[in-house]
Design an enzyme around this catalytic site. Structure first.
Site, PDB file in Angstrom:
ATOM      1  N   GLU A 233       0.869  -1.124   0.012  1.00  0.00           N
ATOM      2  CA  GLU A 233      -0.157  -0.022  -0.052  1.00  0.00           C
ATOM      3  C   GLU A 233       1.070   1.133   0.095  1.00  0.00           C
ATOM      4  OE1 GLU A 233      -1.340   2.960   0.914  1.00  0.00           O
ATOM      5  OE2 GLU A 233      -2.206   2.642   2.729  1.00  0.00           O
ATOM      6  N   CYS A 267      -1.666   9.078   2.894  1.00  0.00           N
ATOM      7  CA  CYS A 267      -1.601   8.563   1.353  1.00  0.00           C
ATOM      8  C   CYS A 267      -2.908   8.992   0.732  1.00  0.00           C
ATOM      9  CB  CYS A 267      -1.318   7.400   1.254  1.00  0.00           C
ATOM     10  SG  CYS A 267      -2.118   6.202   2.035  1.00  0.00           S
TER      11      CYS A 267
END
Length: 469
Positions: A233, A267
Protein backbone atom coordinates in the site's frame (compact mmCIF):
# COMPACT_ATOMS: atom_id res chain seq x y z
CA UNK A 1 26.76 -1.24 20.99
CA UNK A 2 25.08 1.59 18.99
CA UNK A 3 23.67 4.60 20.78
CA UNK A 4 19.93 4.45 21.53
CA UNK A 5 17.66 6.18 19.03
CA UNK A 6 16.33 9.54 20.27
CA UNK A 7 12.58 10.01 19.75
CA UNK A 8 11.47 13.62 19.35
CA UNK A 9 8.11 15.31 19.89
CA UNK A 10 7.36 17.19 16.63
CA UNK A 11 5.17 19.68 18.47
CA UNK A 12 8.06 20.91 20.61
CA UNK A 13 11.30 19.51 19.21
CA UNK A 14 12.02 18.03 22.65
CA UNK A 15 13.26 14.51 23.34
CA UNK A 16 10.52 12.18 24.58
CA UNK A 17 12.34 8.85 24.84
CA UNK A 18 15.32 6.77 23.77
CA UNK A 19 14.92 3.30 22.31
CA UNK A 20 17.39 0.64 21.29
CA UNK A 21 17.35 -0.53 17.69
CA UNK A 22 17.23 -4.24 16.95
CA UNK A 23 20.15 -6.05 15.39
CA UNK A 24 20.07 -8.39 12.41
CA UNK A 25 20.46 -11.20 14.92
CA UNK A 26 17.32 -9.95 16.71
CA UNK A 27 15.43 -10.15 13.41
CA UNK A 28 16.66 -13.72 12.88
CA UNK A 29 15.49 -14.66 16.38
CA UNK A 30 12.07 -13.05 15.89
CA UNK A 31 11.55 -14.84 12.56
CA UNK A 32 12.67 -18.14 14.07
CA UNK A 33 10.18 -17.70 16.92
CA UNK A 34 7.41 -16.87 14.45
CA UNK A 35 8.25 -19.94 12.39
CA UNK A 36 8.20 -22.13 15.50
CA UNK A 37 4.84 -20.69 16.59
CA UNK A 38 3.26 -21.06 13.14
CA UNK A 39 2.03 -24.70 13.32
CA UNK A 40 0.26 -24.16 16.62
CA UNK A 41 -1.34 -20.85 15.69
CA UNK A 42 -2.29 -21.97 12.18
CA UNK A 43 -3.75 -25.13 13.71
CA UNK A 44 -5.88 -23.23 16.22
CA UNK A 45 -9.57 -23.16 15.41
CA UNK A 46 -11.00 -19.95 13.97
CA UNK A 47 -12.92 -19.49 17.20
CA UNK A 48 -9.75 -19.73 19.26
CA UNK A 49 -7.99 -17.17 17.08
CA UNK A 50 -11.03 -14.90 17.23
CA UNK A 51 -11.11 -15.09 21.03
CA UNK A 52 -7.53 -13.80 21.26
CA UNK A 53 -8.28 -10.93 18.89
CA UNK A 54 -11.39 -9.95 20.83
CA UNK A 55 -9.42 -9.90 24.10
CA UNK A 56 -6.78 -7.78 22.35
CA UNK A 57 -9.38 -5.24 21.27
CA UNK A 58 -10.67 -5.04 24.84
CA UNK A 59 -7.16 -4.49 26.19
CA UNK A 60 -6.50 -1.70 23.70
CA UNK A 61 -9.72 -0.03 24.84
CA UNK A 62 -8.61 -0.39 28.46
CA UNK A 63 -5.19 1.14 27.66
CA UNK A 64 -6.48 3.82 25.30
CA UNK A 65 -5.07 6.73 27.27
CA UNK A 66 -1.64 5.12 27.54
CA UNK A 67 -1.50 4.27 23.83
CA UNK A 68 -2.73 7.74 22.88
CA UNK A 69 -0.06 9.34 25.05
CA UNK A 70 2.68 7.36 23.31
CA UNK A 71 1.47 8.16 19.82
CA UNK A 72 0.66 11.84 20.37
CA UNK A 73 4.14 12.39 21.80
CA UNK A 74 5.81 10.82 18.75
CA UNK A 75 3.58 12.04 15.91
CA UNK A 76 2.08 15.33 17.12
CA UNK A 77 -1.43 14.33 16.05
CA UNK A 78 -4.17 15.92 18.20
CA UNK A 79 -5.04 13.98 21.33
CA UNK A 80 -8.76 13.97 20.54
CA UNK A 81 -8.14 12.66 17.03
CA UNK A 82 -6.15 9.74 18.39
CA UNK A 83 -8.08 8.94 21.57
CA UNK A 84 -11.61 9.43 20.31
CA UNK A 85 -11.23 8.66 16.59
CA UNK A 86 -8.39 6.45 15.50
CA UNK A 87 -8.23 4.11 18.49
CA UNK A 88 -11.96 3.23 18.36
CA UNK A 89 -11.59 2.62 14.64
CA UNK A 90 -8.59 0.36 15.26
CA UNK A 91 -10.47 -1.78 17.78
CA UNK A 92 -13.44 -1.94 15.42
CA UNK A 93 -11.04 -3.30 12.78
CA UNK A 94 -9.78 -5.95 15.19
CA UNK A 95 -13.29 -7.03 16.14
CA UNK A 96 -14.25 -7.23 12.47
CA UNK A 97 -11.33 -9.55 11.74
CA UNK A 98 -12.15 -11.64 14.79
CA UNK A 99 -15.53 -12.32 13.22
CA UNK A 100 -14.14 -12.71 9.71
CA UNK A 101 -11.67 -15.34 10.97
CA UNK A 102 -14.67 -17.60 11.56
CA UNK A 103 -15.94 -17.24 8.00
CA UNK A 104 -12.69 -17.98 6.14
CA UNK A 105 -13.87 -21.43 5.17
CA UNK A 106 -12.73 -23.67 2.39
CA UNK A 107 -15.01 -24.62 -0.48
CA UNK A 108 -16.31 -28.12 -0.81
CA UNK A 109 -15.85 -28.33 -4.56
CA UNK A 110 -17.22 -31.84 -4.96
CA UNK A 111 -16.48 -34.19 -7.86
CA UNK A 112 -14.62 -32.21 -10.48
CA UNK A 113 -13.33 -35.39 -12.14
CA UNK A 114 -14.76 -38.90 -12.27
CA UNK A 115 -13.44 -40.94 -9.37
CA UNK A 116 -12.16 -37.96 -7.36
CA UNK A 117 -13.53 -35.58 -4.76
CA UNK A 118 -11.93 -32.13 -4.52
CA UNK A 119 -11.85 -29.78 -1.57
CA UNK A 120 -10.61 -26.20 -1.91
CA UNK A 121 -9.22 -25.00 1.41
CA UNK A 122 -7.56 -21.78 2.52
CA UNK A 123 -4.46 -21.95 4.66
CA UNK A 124 -2.24 -19.30 6.20
CA UNK A 125 0.56 -17.96 3.99
CA UNK A 126 3.13 -18.42 6.77
CA UNK A 127 5.41 -15.96 8.52
CA UNK A 128 4.60 -12.37 7.55
CA UNK A 129 7.13 -9.54 7.67
CA UNK A 130 5.18 -6.31 8.20
CA UNK A 131 6.56 -2.81 7.67
CA UNK A 132 4.37 -0.05 9.14
CA UNK A 133 4.59 3.71 8.48
CA UNK A 134 5.08 6.70 10.77
CA UNK A 135 1.94 8.60 9.83
CA UNK A 136 -0.56 6.21 11.50
CA UNK A 137 1.62 3.92 13.61
CA UNK A 138 -0.95 2.02 15.68
CA UNK A 139 -3.78 1.91 13.15
CA UNK A 140 -1.49 0.66 10.39
CA UNK A 141 -0.03 -1.96 12.74
CA UNK A 142 -3.56 -3.18 13.43
CA UNK A 143 -4.32 -3.28 9.70
CA UNK A 144 -1.45 -5.74 9.32
CA UNK A 145 -1.52 -7.74 12.53
CA UNK A 146 -5.27 -8.35 12.77
CA UNK A 147 -5.97 -9.92 9.35
CA UNK A 148 -2.69 -11.85 9.31
CA UNK A 149 -3.33 -13.36 12.73
CA UNK A 150 -6.99 -14.01 11.91
CA UNK A 151 -5.87 -16.01 8.86
CA UNK A 152 -3.50 -18.09 11.00
CA UNK A 153 -0.22 -16.42 10.03
CA UNK A 154 2.46 -15.34 12.47
CA UNK A 155 3.94 -11.86 12.20
CA UNK A 156 7.13 -9.92 12.79
CA UNK A 157 6.38 -6.21 12.50
CA UNK A 158 8.82 -3.33 12.14
CA UNK A 159 7.25 0.03 13.02
CA UNK A 160 8.78 3.19 11.61
CA UNK A 161 12.02 4.09 13.42
CA UNK A 162 10.76 7.36 14.93
CA UNK A 163 7.31 6.15 16.03
CA UNK A 164 7.72 2.67 17.53
CA UNK A 165 6.27 2.77 21.03
CA UNK A 166 2.51 2.45 20.45
CA UNK A 167 3.11 -0.58 18.22
CA UNK A 168 5.49 -2.15 20.73
CA UNK A 169 2.91 -1.72 23.48
CA UNK A 170 0.14 -3.12 21.26
CA UNK A 171 2.20 -6.27 20.65
CA UNK A 172 2.69 -6.64 24.40
CA UNK A 173 -1.07 -6.44 24.82
CA UNK A 174 -1.51 -9.11 22.14
CA UNK A 175 0.60 -11.51 24.16
CA UNK A 176 -1.34 -10.56 27.27
CA UNK A 177 -4.52 -11.40 25.35
CA UNK A 178 -3.30 -14.98 24.95
CA UNK A 179 -1.41 -15.01 21.68
CA UNK A 180 1.24 -17.75 21.81
CA UNK A 181 4.79 -16.57 22.43
CA UNK A 182 6.53 -15.83 19.15
CA UNK A 183 3.36 -15.60 17.07
CA UNK A 184 3.77 -11.82 16.94
CA UNK A 185 6.75 -9.67 17.79
CA UNK A 186 8.19 -6.28 16.97
CA UNK A 187 11.67 -5.34 15.81
CA UNK A 188 12.99 -1.79 15.68
CA UNK A 189 15.34 0.17 13.49
CA UNK A 190 15.86 1.66 10.08
CA UNK A 191 16.71 0.28 6.62
CA UNK A 192 19.14 -2.39 7.82
CA UNK A 193 16.51 -3.96 10.06
CA UNK A 194 13.82 -3.60 7.39
CA UNK A 195 15.98 -5.30 4.78
CA UNK A 196 16.91 -8.11 7.17
CA UNK A 197 13.19 -8.75 7.67
CA UNK A 198 11.97 -8.39 4.10
CA UNK A 199 14.80 -10.47 2.64
CA UNK A 200 14.72 -13.20 5.28
CA UNK A 201 14.38 -16.65 3.65
CA UNK A 202 11.83 -17.82 6.23
CA UNK A 203 9.48 -14.86 5.69
CA UNK A 204 6.78 -15.94 3.24
CA UNK A 205 5.04 -12.60 2.75
CA UNK A 206 5.88 -8.91 3.02
CA UNK A 207 3.18 -6.40 3.92
CA UNK A 208 4.27 -2.79 3.49
CA UNK A 209 2.54 0.53 3.94
CA UNK A 210 4.94 3.22 2.78
CA UNK A 211 6.13 5.28 -0.13
CA UNK A 212 6.17 4.09 -3.72
CA UNK A 213 9.98 4.37 -3.66
CA UNK A 214 10.16 2.01 -0.67
CA UNK A 215 7.81 -0.37 -2.45
CA UNK A 216 10.11 -0.46 -5.45
CA UNK A 217 13.11 -1.24 -3.24
CA UNK A 218 11.27 -4.10 -1.58
CA UNK A 219 10.19 -5.45 -4.96
CA UNK A 220 13.79 -5.39 -6.15
CA UNK A 221 15.14 -6.88 -2.92
CA UNK A 222 12.68 -9.75 -2.73
CA UNK A 223 13.30 -10.63 -6.38
CA UNK A 224 16.85 -11.65 -5.48
CA UNK A 225 15.96 -13.39 -2.21
CA UNK A 226 13.40 -15.99 -3.18
CA UNK A 227 9.74 -15.67 -4.14
CA UNK A 228 7.53 -13.96 -1.57
CA UNK A 229 3.94 -12.81 -1.59
CA UNK A 230 3.76 -9.02 -1.51
CA UNK A 231 1.12 -6.62 -0.20
CA UNK A 232 2.09 -3.01 -1.01
CA UNK A 233 0.00 0.00 0.00
CA UNK A 234 1.99 2.91 -1.38
CA UNK A 235 1.66 6.60 -2.27
CA UNK A 236 -1.31 8.59 -3.46
CA UNK A 237 -2.34 11.83 -5.13
CA UNK A 238 -6.08 12.00 -4.60
CA UNK A 239 -8.19 14.26 -6.85
CA UNK A 240 -11.34 16.05 -5.72
CA UNK A 241 -13.59 16.64 -8.75
CA UNK A 242 -16.20 19.37 -8.19
CA UNK A 243 -18.91 19.64 -10.83
CA UNK A 244 -20.91 22.79 -11.45
CA UNK A 245 -24.04 21.40 -9.78
CA UNK A 246 -22.24 20.47 -6.55
CA UNK A 247 -22.78 22.07 -3.16
CA UNK A 248 -19.67 24.28 -3.28
CA UNK A 249 -19.54 24.91 0.47
CA UNK A 250 -19.79 21.18 1.23
CA UNK A 251 -17.15 20.37 -1.38
CA UNK A 252 -14.77 22.96 0.06
CA UNK A 253 -15.32 21.65 3.58
CA UNK A 254 -14.75 18.06 2.45
CA UNK A 255 -11.63 18.92 0.49
CA UNK A 256 -10.29 20.90 3.43
CA UNK A 257 -10.79 18.04 5.84
CA UNK A 258 -9.30 15.62 3.31
CA UNK A 259 -6.28 17.86 2.73
CA UNK A 260 -5.53 18.67 6.36
CA UNK A 261 -6.42 15.55 8.35
CA UNK A 262 -3.24 14.40 10.11
CA UNK A 263 -1.65 17.57 8.69
CA UNK A 264 -2.02 16.13 5.20
CA UNK A 265 0.32 13.24 6.04
CA UNK A 266 -2.00 10.66 4.54
CA UNK A 267 -1.73 8.74 1.27
CA UNK A 268 -5.47 9.24 0.69
CA UNK A 269 -5.27 12.99 1.40
CA UNK A 270 -7.10 15.36 -0.93
CA UNK A 271 -4.33 17.02 -2.92
CA UNK A 272 -5.79 18.20 -6.26
CA UNK A 273 -9.14 19.98 -6.58
CA UNK A 274 -10.54 20.14 -10.10
CA UNK A 275 -13.46 22.60 -10.26
CA UNK A 276 -15.74 22.97 -13.26
CA UNK A 277 -14.99 26.35 -14.81
CA UNK A 278 -18.48 27.73 -14.17
CA UNK A 279 -17.92 27.46 -10.40
CA UNK A 280 -14.12 27.67 -10.33
CA UNK A 281 -13.87 31.12 -8.72
CA UNK A 282 -16.49 30.18 -6.12
CA UNK A 283 -14.60 27.00 -5.27
CA UNK A 284 -11.29 28.86 -4.89
CA UNK A 285 -12.87 31.39 -2.55
CA UNK A 286 -14.67 28.71 -0.52
CA UNK A 287 -11.43 26.74 -0.17
CA UNK A 288 -9.53 29.83 0.89
CA UNK A 289 -12.02 30.54 3.69
CA UNK A 290 -12.29 26.89 4.74
CA UNK A 291 -8.54 26.38 4.94
CA UNK A 292 -8.06 29.59 6.91
CA UNK A 293 -10.54 28.31 9.49
CA UNK A 294 -8.46 25.22 10.27
CA UNK A 295 -6.88 25.62 13.71
CA UNK A 296 -3.23 24.57 13.81
CA UNK A 297 -1.68 24.23 17.23
CA UNK A 298 -0.88 22.29 20.39
CA UNK A 299 -2.00 18.66 19.99
CA UNK A 300 -3.32 18.69 23.56
CA UNK A 301 -5.57 21.71 23.02
CA UNK A 302 -9.12 20.40 22.42
CA UNK A 303 -9.68 23.27 19.96
CA UNK A 304 -6.81 22.15 17.73
CA UNK A 305 -7.70 20.60 14.38
CA UNK A 306 -4.21 19.66 13.21
CA UNK A 307 -0.78 19.48 14.80
CA UNK A 308 2.73 19.69 13.34
CA UNK A 309 4.40 17.77 10.57
CA UNK A 310 6.50 14.81 11.65
CA UNK A 311 9.95 16.45 11.48
CA UNK A 312 11.86 19.54 10.50
CA UNK A 313 13.23 17.76 7.44
CA UNK A 314 9.75 16.81 6.33
CA UNK A 315 8.46 20.34 6.83
CA UNK A 316 11.34 21.63 4.73
CA UNK A 317 10.40 19.16 2.03
CA UNK A 318 6.73 20.20 2.06
CA UNK A 319 7.60 23.89 2.05
CA UNK A 320 10.00 23.29 -0.83
CA UNK A 321 7.09 22.35 -3.08
CA UNK A 322 5.41 25.67 -2.28
CA UNK A 323 8.60 27.68 -2.70
CA UNK A 324 9.29 26.15 -6.11
CA UNK A 325 5.79 26.49 -7.51
CA UNK A 326 5.03 28.83 -10.38
CA UNK A 327 1.43 29.08 -9.18
CA UNK A 328 -0.18 31.66 -6.90
CA UNK A 329 -0.30 30.95 -3.17
CA UNK A 330 -3.88 31.85 -2.25
CA UNK A 331 -3.46 31.21 1.46
CA UNK A 332 -0.80 29.73 3.74
CA UNK A 333 2.65 28.83 2.49
CA UNK A 334 4.56 30.60 5.29
CA UNK A 335 6.61 28.69 7.87
CA UNK A 336 5.52 29.95 11.30
CA UNK A 337 7.91 31.10 14.00
CA UNK A 338 8.32 29.23 17.25
CA UNK A 339 9.02 25.66 18.35
CA UNK A 340 7.62 22.62 16.63
CA UNK A 341 7.32 21.74 12.95
CA UNK A 342 4.00 23.33 12.15
CA UNK A 343 2.83 24.24 8.67
CA UNK A 344 -0.32 26.14 7.70
CA UNK A 345 -3.02 24.77 5.39
CA UNK A 346 -2.01 26.05 1.97
CA UNK A 347 -3.89 26.60 -1.30
CA UNK A 348 -2.20 27.16 -4.65
CA UNK A 349 -3.90 28.01 -7.96
CA UNK A 350 -2.64 29.07 -11.40
CA UNK A 351 -0.99 25.70 -11.96
CA UNK A 352 -0.62 23.43 -14.99
CA UNK A 353 -1.49 19.75 -14.99
CA UNK A 354 2.14 18.69 -15.22
CA UNK A 355 3.48 20.98 -12.50
CA UNK A 356 5.35 19.25 -9.69
CA UNK A 357 2.74 20.28 -7.14
CA UNK A 358 0.02 18.55 -9.17
CA UNK A 359 1.92 15.36 -10.03
CA UNK A 360 4.05 14.50 -6.98
CA UNK A 361 3.08 13.42 -3.48
CA UNK A 362 3.64 16.35 -1.09
CA UNK A 363 2.43 14.64 2.12
CA UNK A 364 1.50 17.89 3.82
CA UNK A 365 -1.52 20.24 4.09
CA UNK A 366 -1.07 21.68 0.59
CA UNK A 367 -3.92 21.75 -1.92
CA UNK A 368 -3.70 22.58 -5.65
CA UNK A 369 -6.80 23.81 -7.49
CA UNK A 370 -7.30 23.72 -11.28
CA UNK A 371 -10.28 24.26 -13.64
CA UNK A 372 -11.87 21.82 -16.10
CA UNK A 373 -14.59 21.78 -18.74
CA UNK A 374 -16.97 18.82 -18.89
CA UNK A 375 -16.89 15.21 -17.72
CA UNK A 376 -14.35 13.93 -20.22
CA UNK A 377 -11.73 16.50 -19.22
CA UNK A 378 -12.46 15.94 -15.53
CA UNK A 379 -11.83 12.21 -15.91
CA UNK A 380 -8.70 12.75 -17.97
CA UNK A 381 -7.16 15.22 -15.51
CA UNK A 382 -8.06 13.19 -12.42
CA UNK A 383 -6.49 10.04 -13.89
CA UNK A 384 -3.40 11.83 -15.23
CA UNK A 385 -1.03 10.89 -12.37
CA UNK A 386 0.97 7.75 -11.67
CA UNK A 387 -0.96 7.05 -8.45
CA UNK A 388 -4.37 5.46 -8.01
CA UNK A 389 -5.31 5.14 -4.35
CA UNK A 390 -8.32 7.38 -3.68
CA UNK A 391 -10.49 10.06 -5.28
CA UNK A 392 -13.72 11.94 -4.64
CA UNK A 393 -16.30 13.55 -6.87
CA UNK A 394 -18.92 16.09 -5.92
CA UNK A 395 -22.25 16.38 -7.70
CA UNK A 396 -25.99 16.39 -7.03
CA UNK A 397 -26.54 14.27 -10.17
CA UNK A 398 -26.72 10.58 -9.27
CA UNK A 399 -26.47 9.53 -12.92
CA UNK A 400 -23.29 11.56 -13.30
CA UNK A 401 -21.79 9.98 -10.19
CA UNK A 402 -22.55 6.53 -11.60
CA UNK A 403 -21.08 7.50 -14.97
CA UNK A 404 -17.92 9.23 -13.80
CA UNK A 405 -17.07 7.21 -10.68
CA UNK A 406 -16.22 3.96 -12.49
CA UNK A 407 -14.02 5.88 -14.95
CA UNK A 408 -11.72 7.13 -12.18
CA UNK A 409 -8.67 4.87 -11.84
CA UNK A 410 -8.55 4.76 -8.05
CA UNK A 411 -9.13 2.03 -5.50
CA UNK A 412 -11.66 4.11 -3.57
CA UNK A 413 -13.97 6.71 -5.11
CA UNK A 414 -16.12 8.70 -2.72
CA UNK A 415 -19.13 10.72 -3.80
CA UNK A 416 -19.83 13.95 -1.90
CA UNK A 417 -17.30 13.09 0.80
CA UNK A 418 -13.58 12.43 1.20
CA UNK A 419 -11.79 9.93 3.48
CA UNK A 420 -14.58 7.82 5.06
CA UNK A 421 -13.47 4.26 5.82
CA UNK A 422 -15.25 1.20 7.14
CA UNK A 423 -13.85 -2.05 8.47
CA UNK A 424 -16.05 -3.94 6.01
CA UNK A 425 -14.83 -2.04 2.89
CA UNK A 426 -11.48 -2.75 1.17
CA UNK A 427 -8.73 -0.14 1.02
CA UNK A 428 -6.01 -0.30 -1.62
CA UNK A 429 -4.94 1.20 -4.89
CA UNK A 430 -4.23 0.94 -8.60
CA UNK A 431 -1.11 1.79 -10.60
CA UNK A 432 1.89 2.93 -8.52
CA UNK A 433 -0.21 3.09 -5.38
CA UNK A 434 0.50 -0.62 -5.09
CA UNK A 435 -1.59 -3.78 -4.87
CA UNK A 436 -3.39 -5.74 -2.23
CA UNK A 437 -6.18 -4.66 0.10
CA UNK A 438 -6.37 -3.61 3.72
CA UNK A 439 -9.62 -3.88 5.70
CA UNK A 440 -12.60 -6.10 4.80
CA UNK A 441 -12.58 -9.80 3.98
CA UNK A 442 -10.35 -8.92 1.02
CA UNK A 443 -7.53 -8.27 3.50
CA UNK A 444 -8.07 -11.64 5.12
CA UNK A 445 -7.69 -13.28 1.72
CA UNK A 446 -4.35 -11.48 1.23
CA UNK A 447 -2.86 -13.51 4.09
CA UNK A 448 -4.17 -16.89 2.94
CA UNK A 449 -3.56 -19.14 -0.04
CA UNK A 450 -5.91 -21.63 -1.70
CA UNK A 451 -4.97 -25.30 -1.51
CA UNK A 452 -6.60 -27.97 -3.69
CA UNK A 453 -7.01 -31.33 -1.91
CA UNK A 454 -7.99 -34.01 -4.46
CA UNK A 455 -8.90 -37.44 -3.12
CA UNK A 456 -9.11 -40.48 -5.36
CA UNK A 457 -11.88 -42.84 -4.28
CA UNK A 458 -12.64 -44.84 -7.44
CA UNK A 459 -10.92 -45.94 -10.64
CA UNK A 460 -11.29 -43.14 -13.20
CA UNK A 461 -13.45 -44.03 -16.18
CA UNK A 462 -11.40 -41.89 -18.54
CA UNK A 463 -7.61 -41.74 -18.71
CA UNK A 464 -5.60 -38.92 -20.20
CA UNK A 465 -2.33 -37.14 -19.66
CA UNK A 466 -3.63 -35.37 -16.58
CA UNK A 467 -4.99 -38.44 -14.76
CA UNK A 468 -3.02 -41.47 -13.68
CA UNK A 469 -4.08 -44.83 -15.00
Amino acid sequence: MPEPRVLVNPATGAEVARVADSSVEDVDAAVAAARAALPGWRGATPGERAAVLLRWADLIDEHADELSELEVAETGRPWATMRDGELPFATDNIRFFAGAARSLAGTGAGRLSQGYTSVLARRAVGVVGAIAPWNFPLVMAVWKLAPALAAGCTVVIRPAPGTPRSTARAVELLLEAGLPEGAASAVFGDAEVGEALTQHPDVAMISLTGSTETGRRILAGTATHGVKRLHLELGGKAPVVVFGDADVAAAAAGATMGATYNSGQDCTAATRVYAERAVYDDVVEALRESLRAVRVGDPRDPETHIGPLISRAHRDRVHGFVERTSGRVVTGGVVPDGPGWYYPPTLVDGLGQHDELVQDEVFGPVLAVLPFEGEDEAIMLANDVRYGLAASLWTRDVARALRVGPELEFGAVWVNDHLPLASEAPHGGFKQSGFGKDLSEEALLEYSVVQHLMVKHAQPVVHDGFRPA
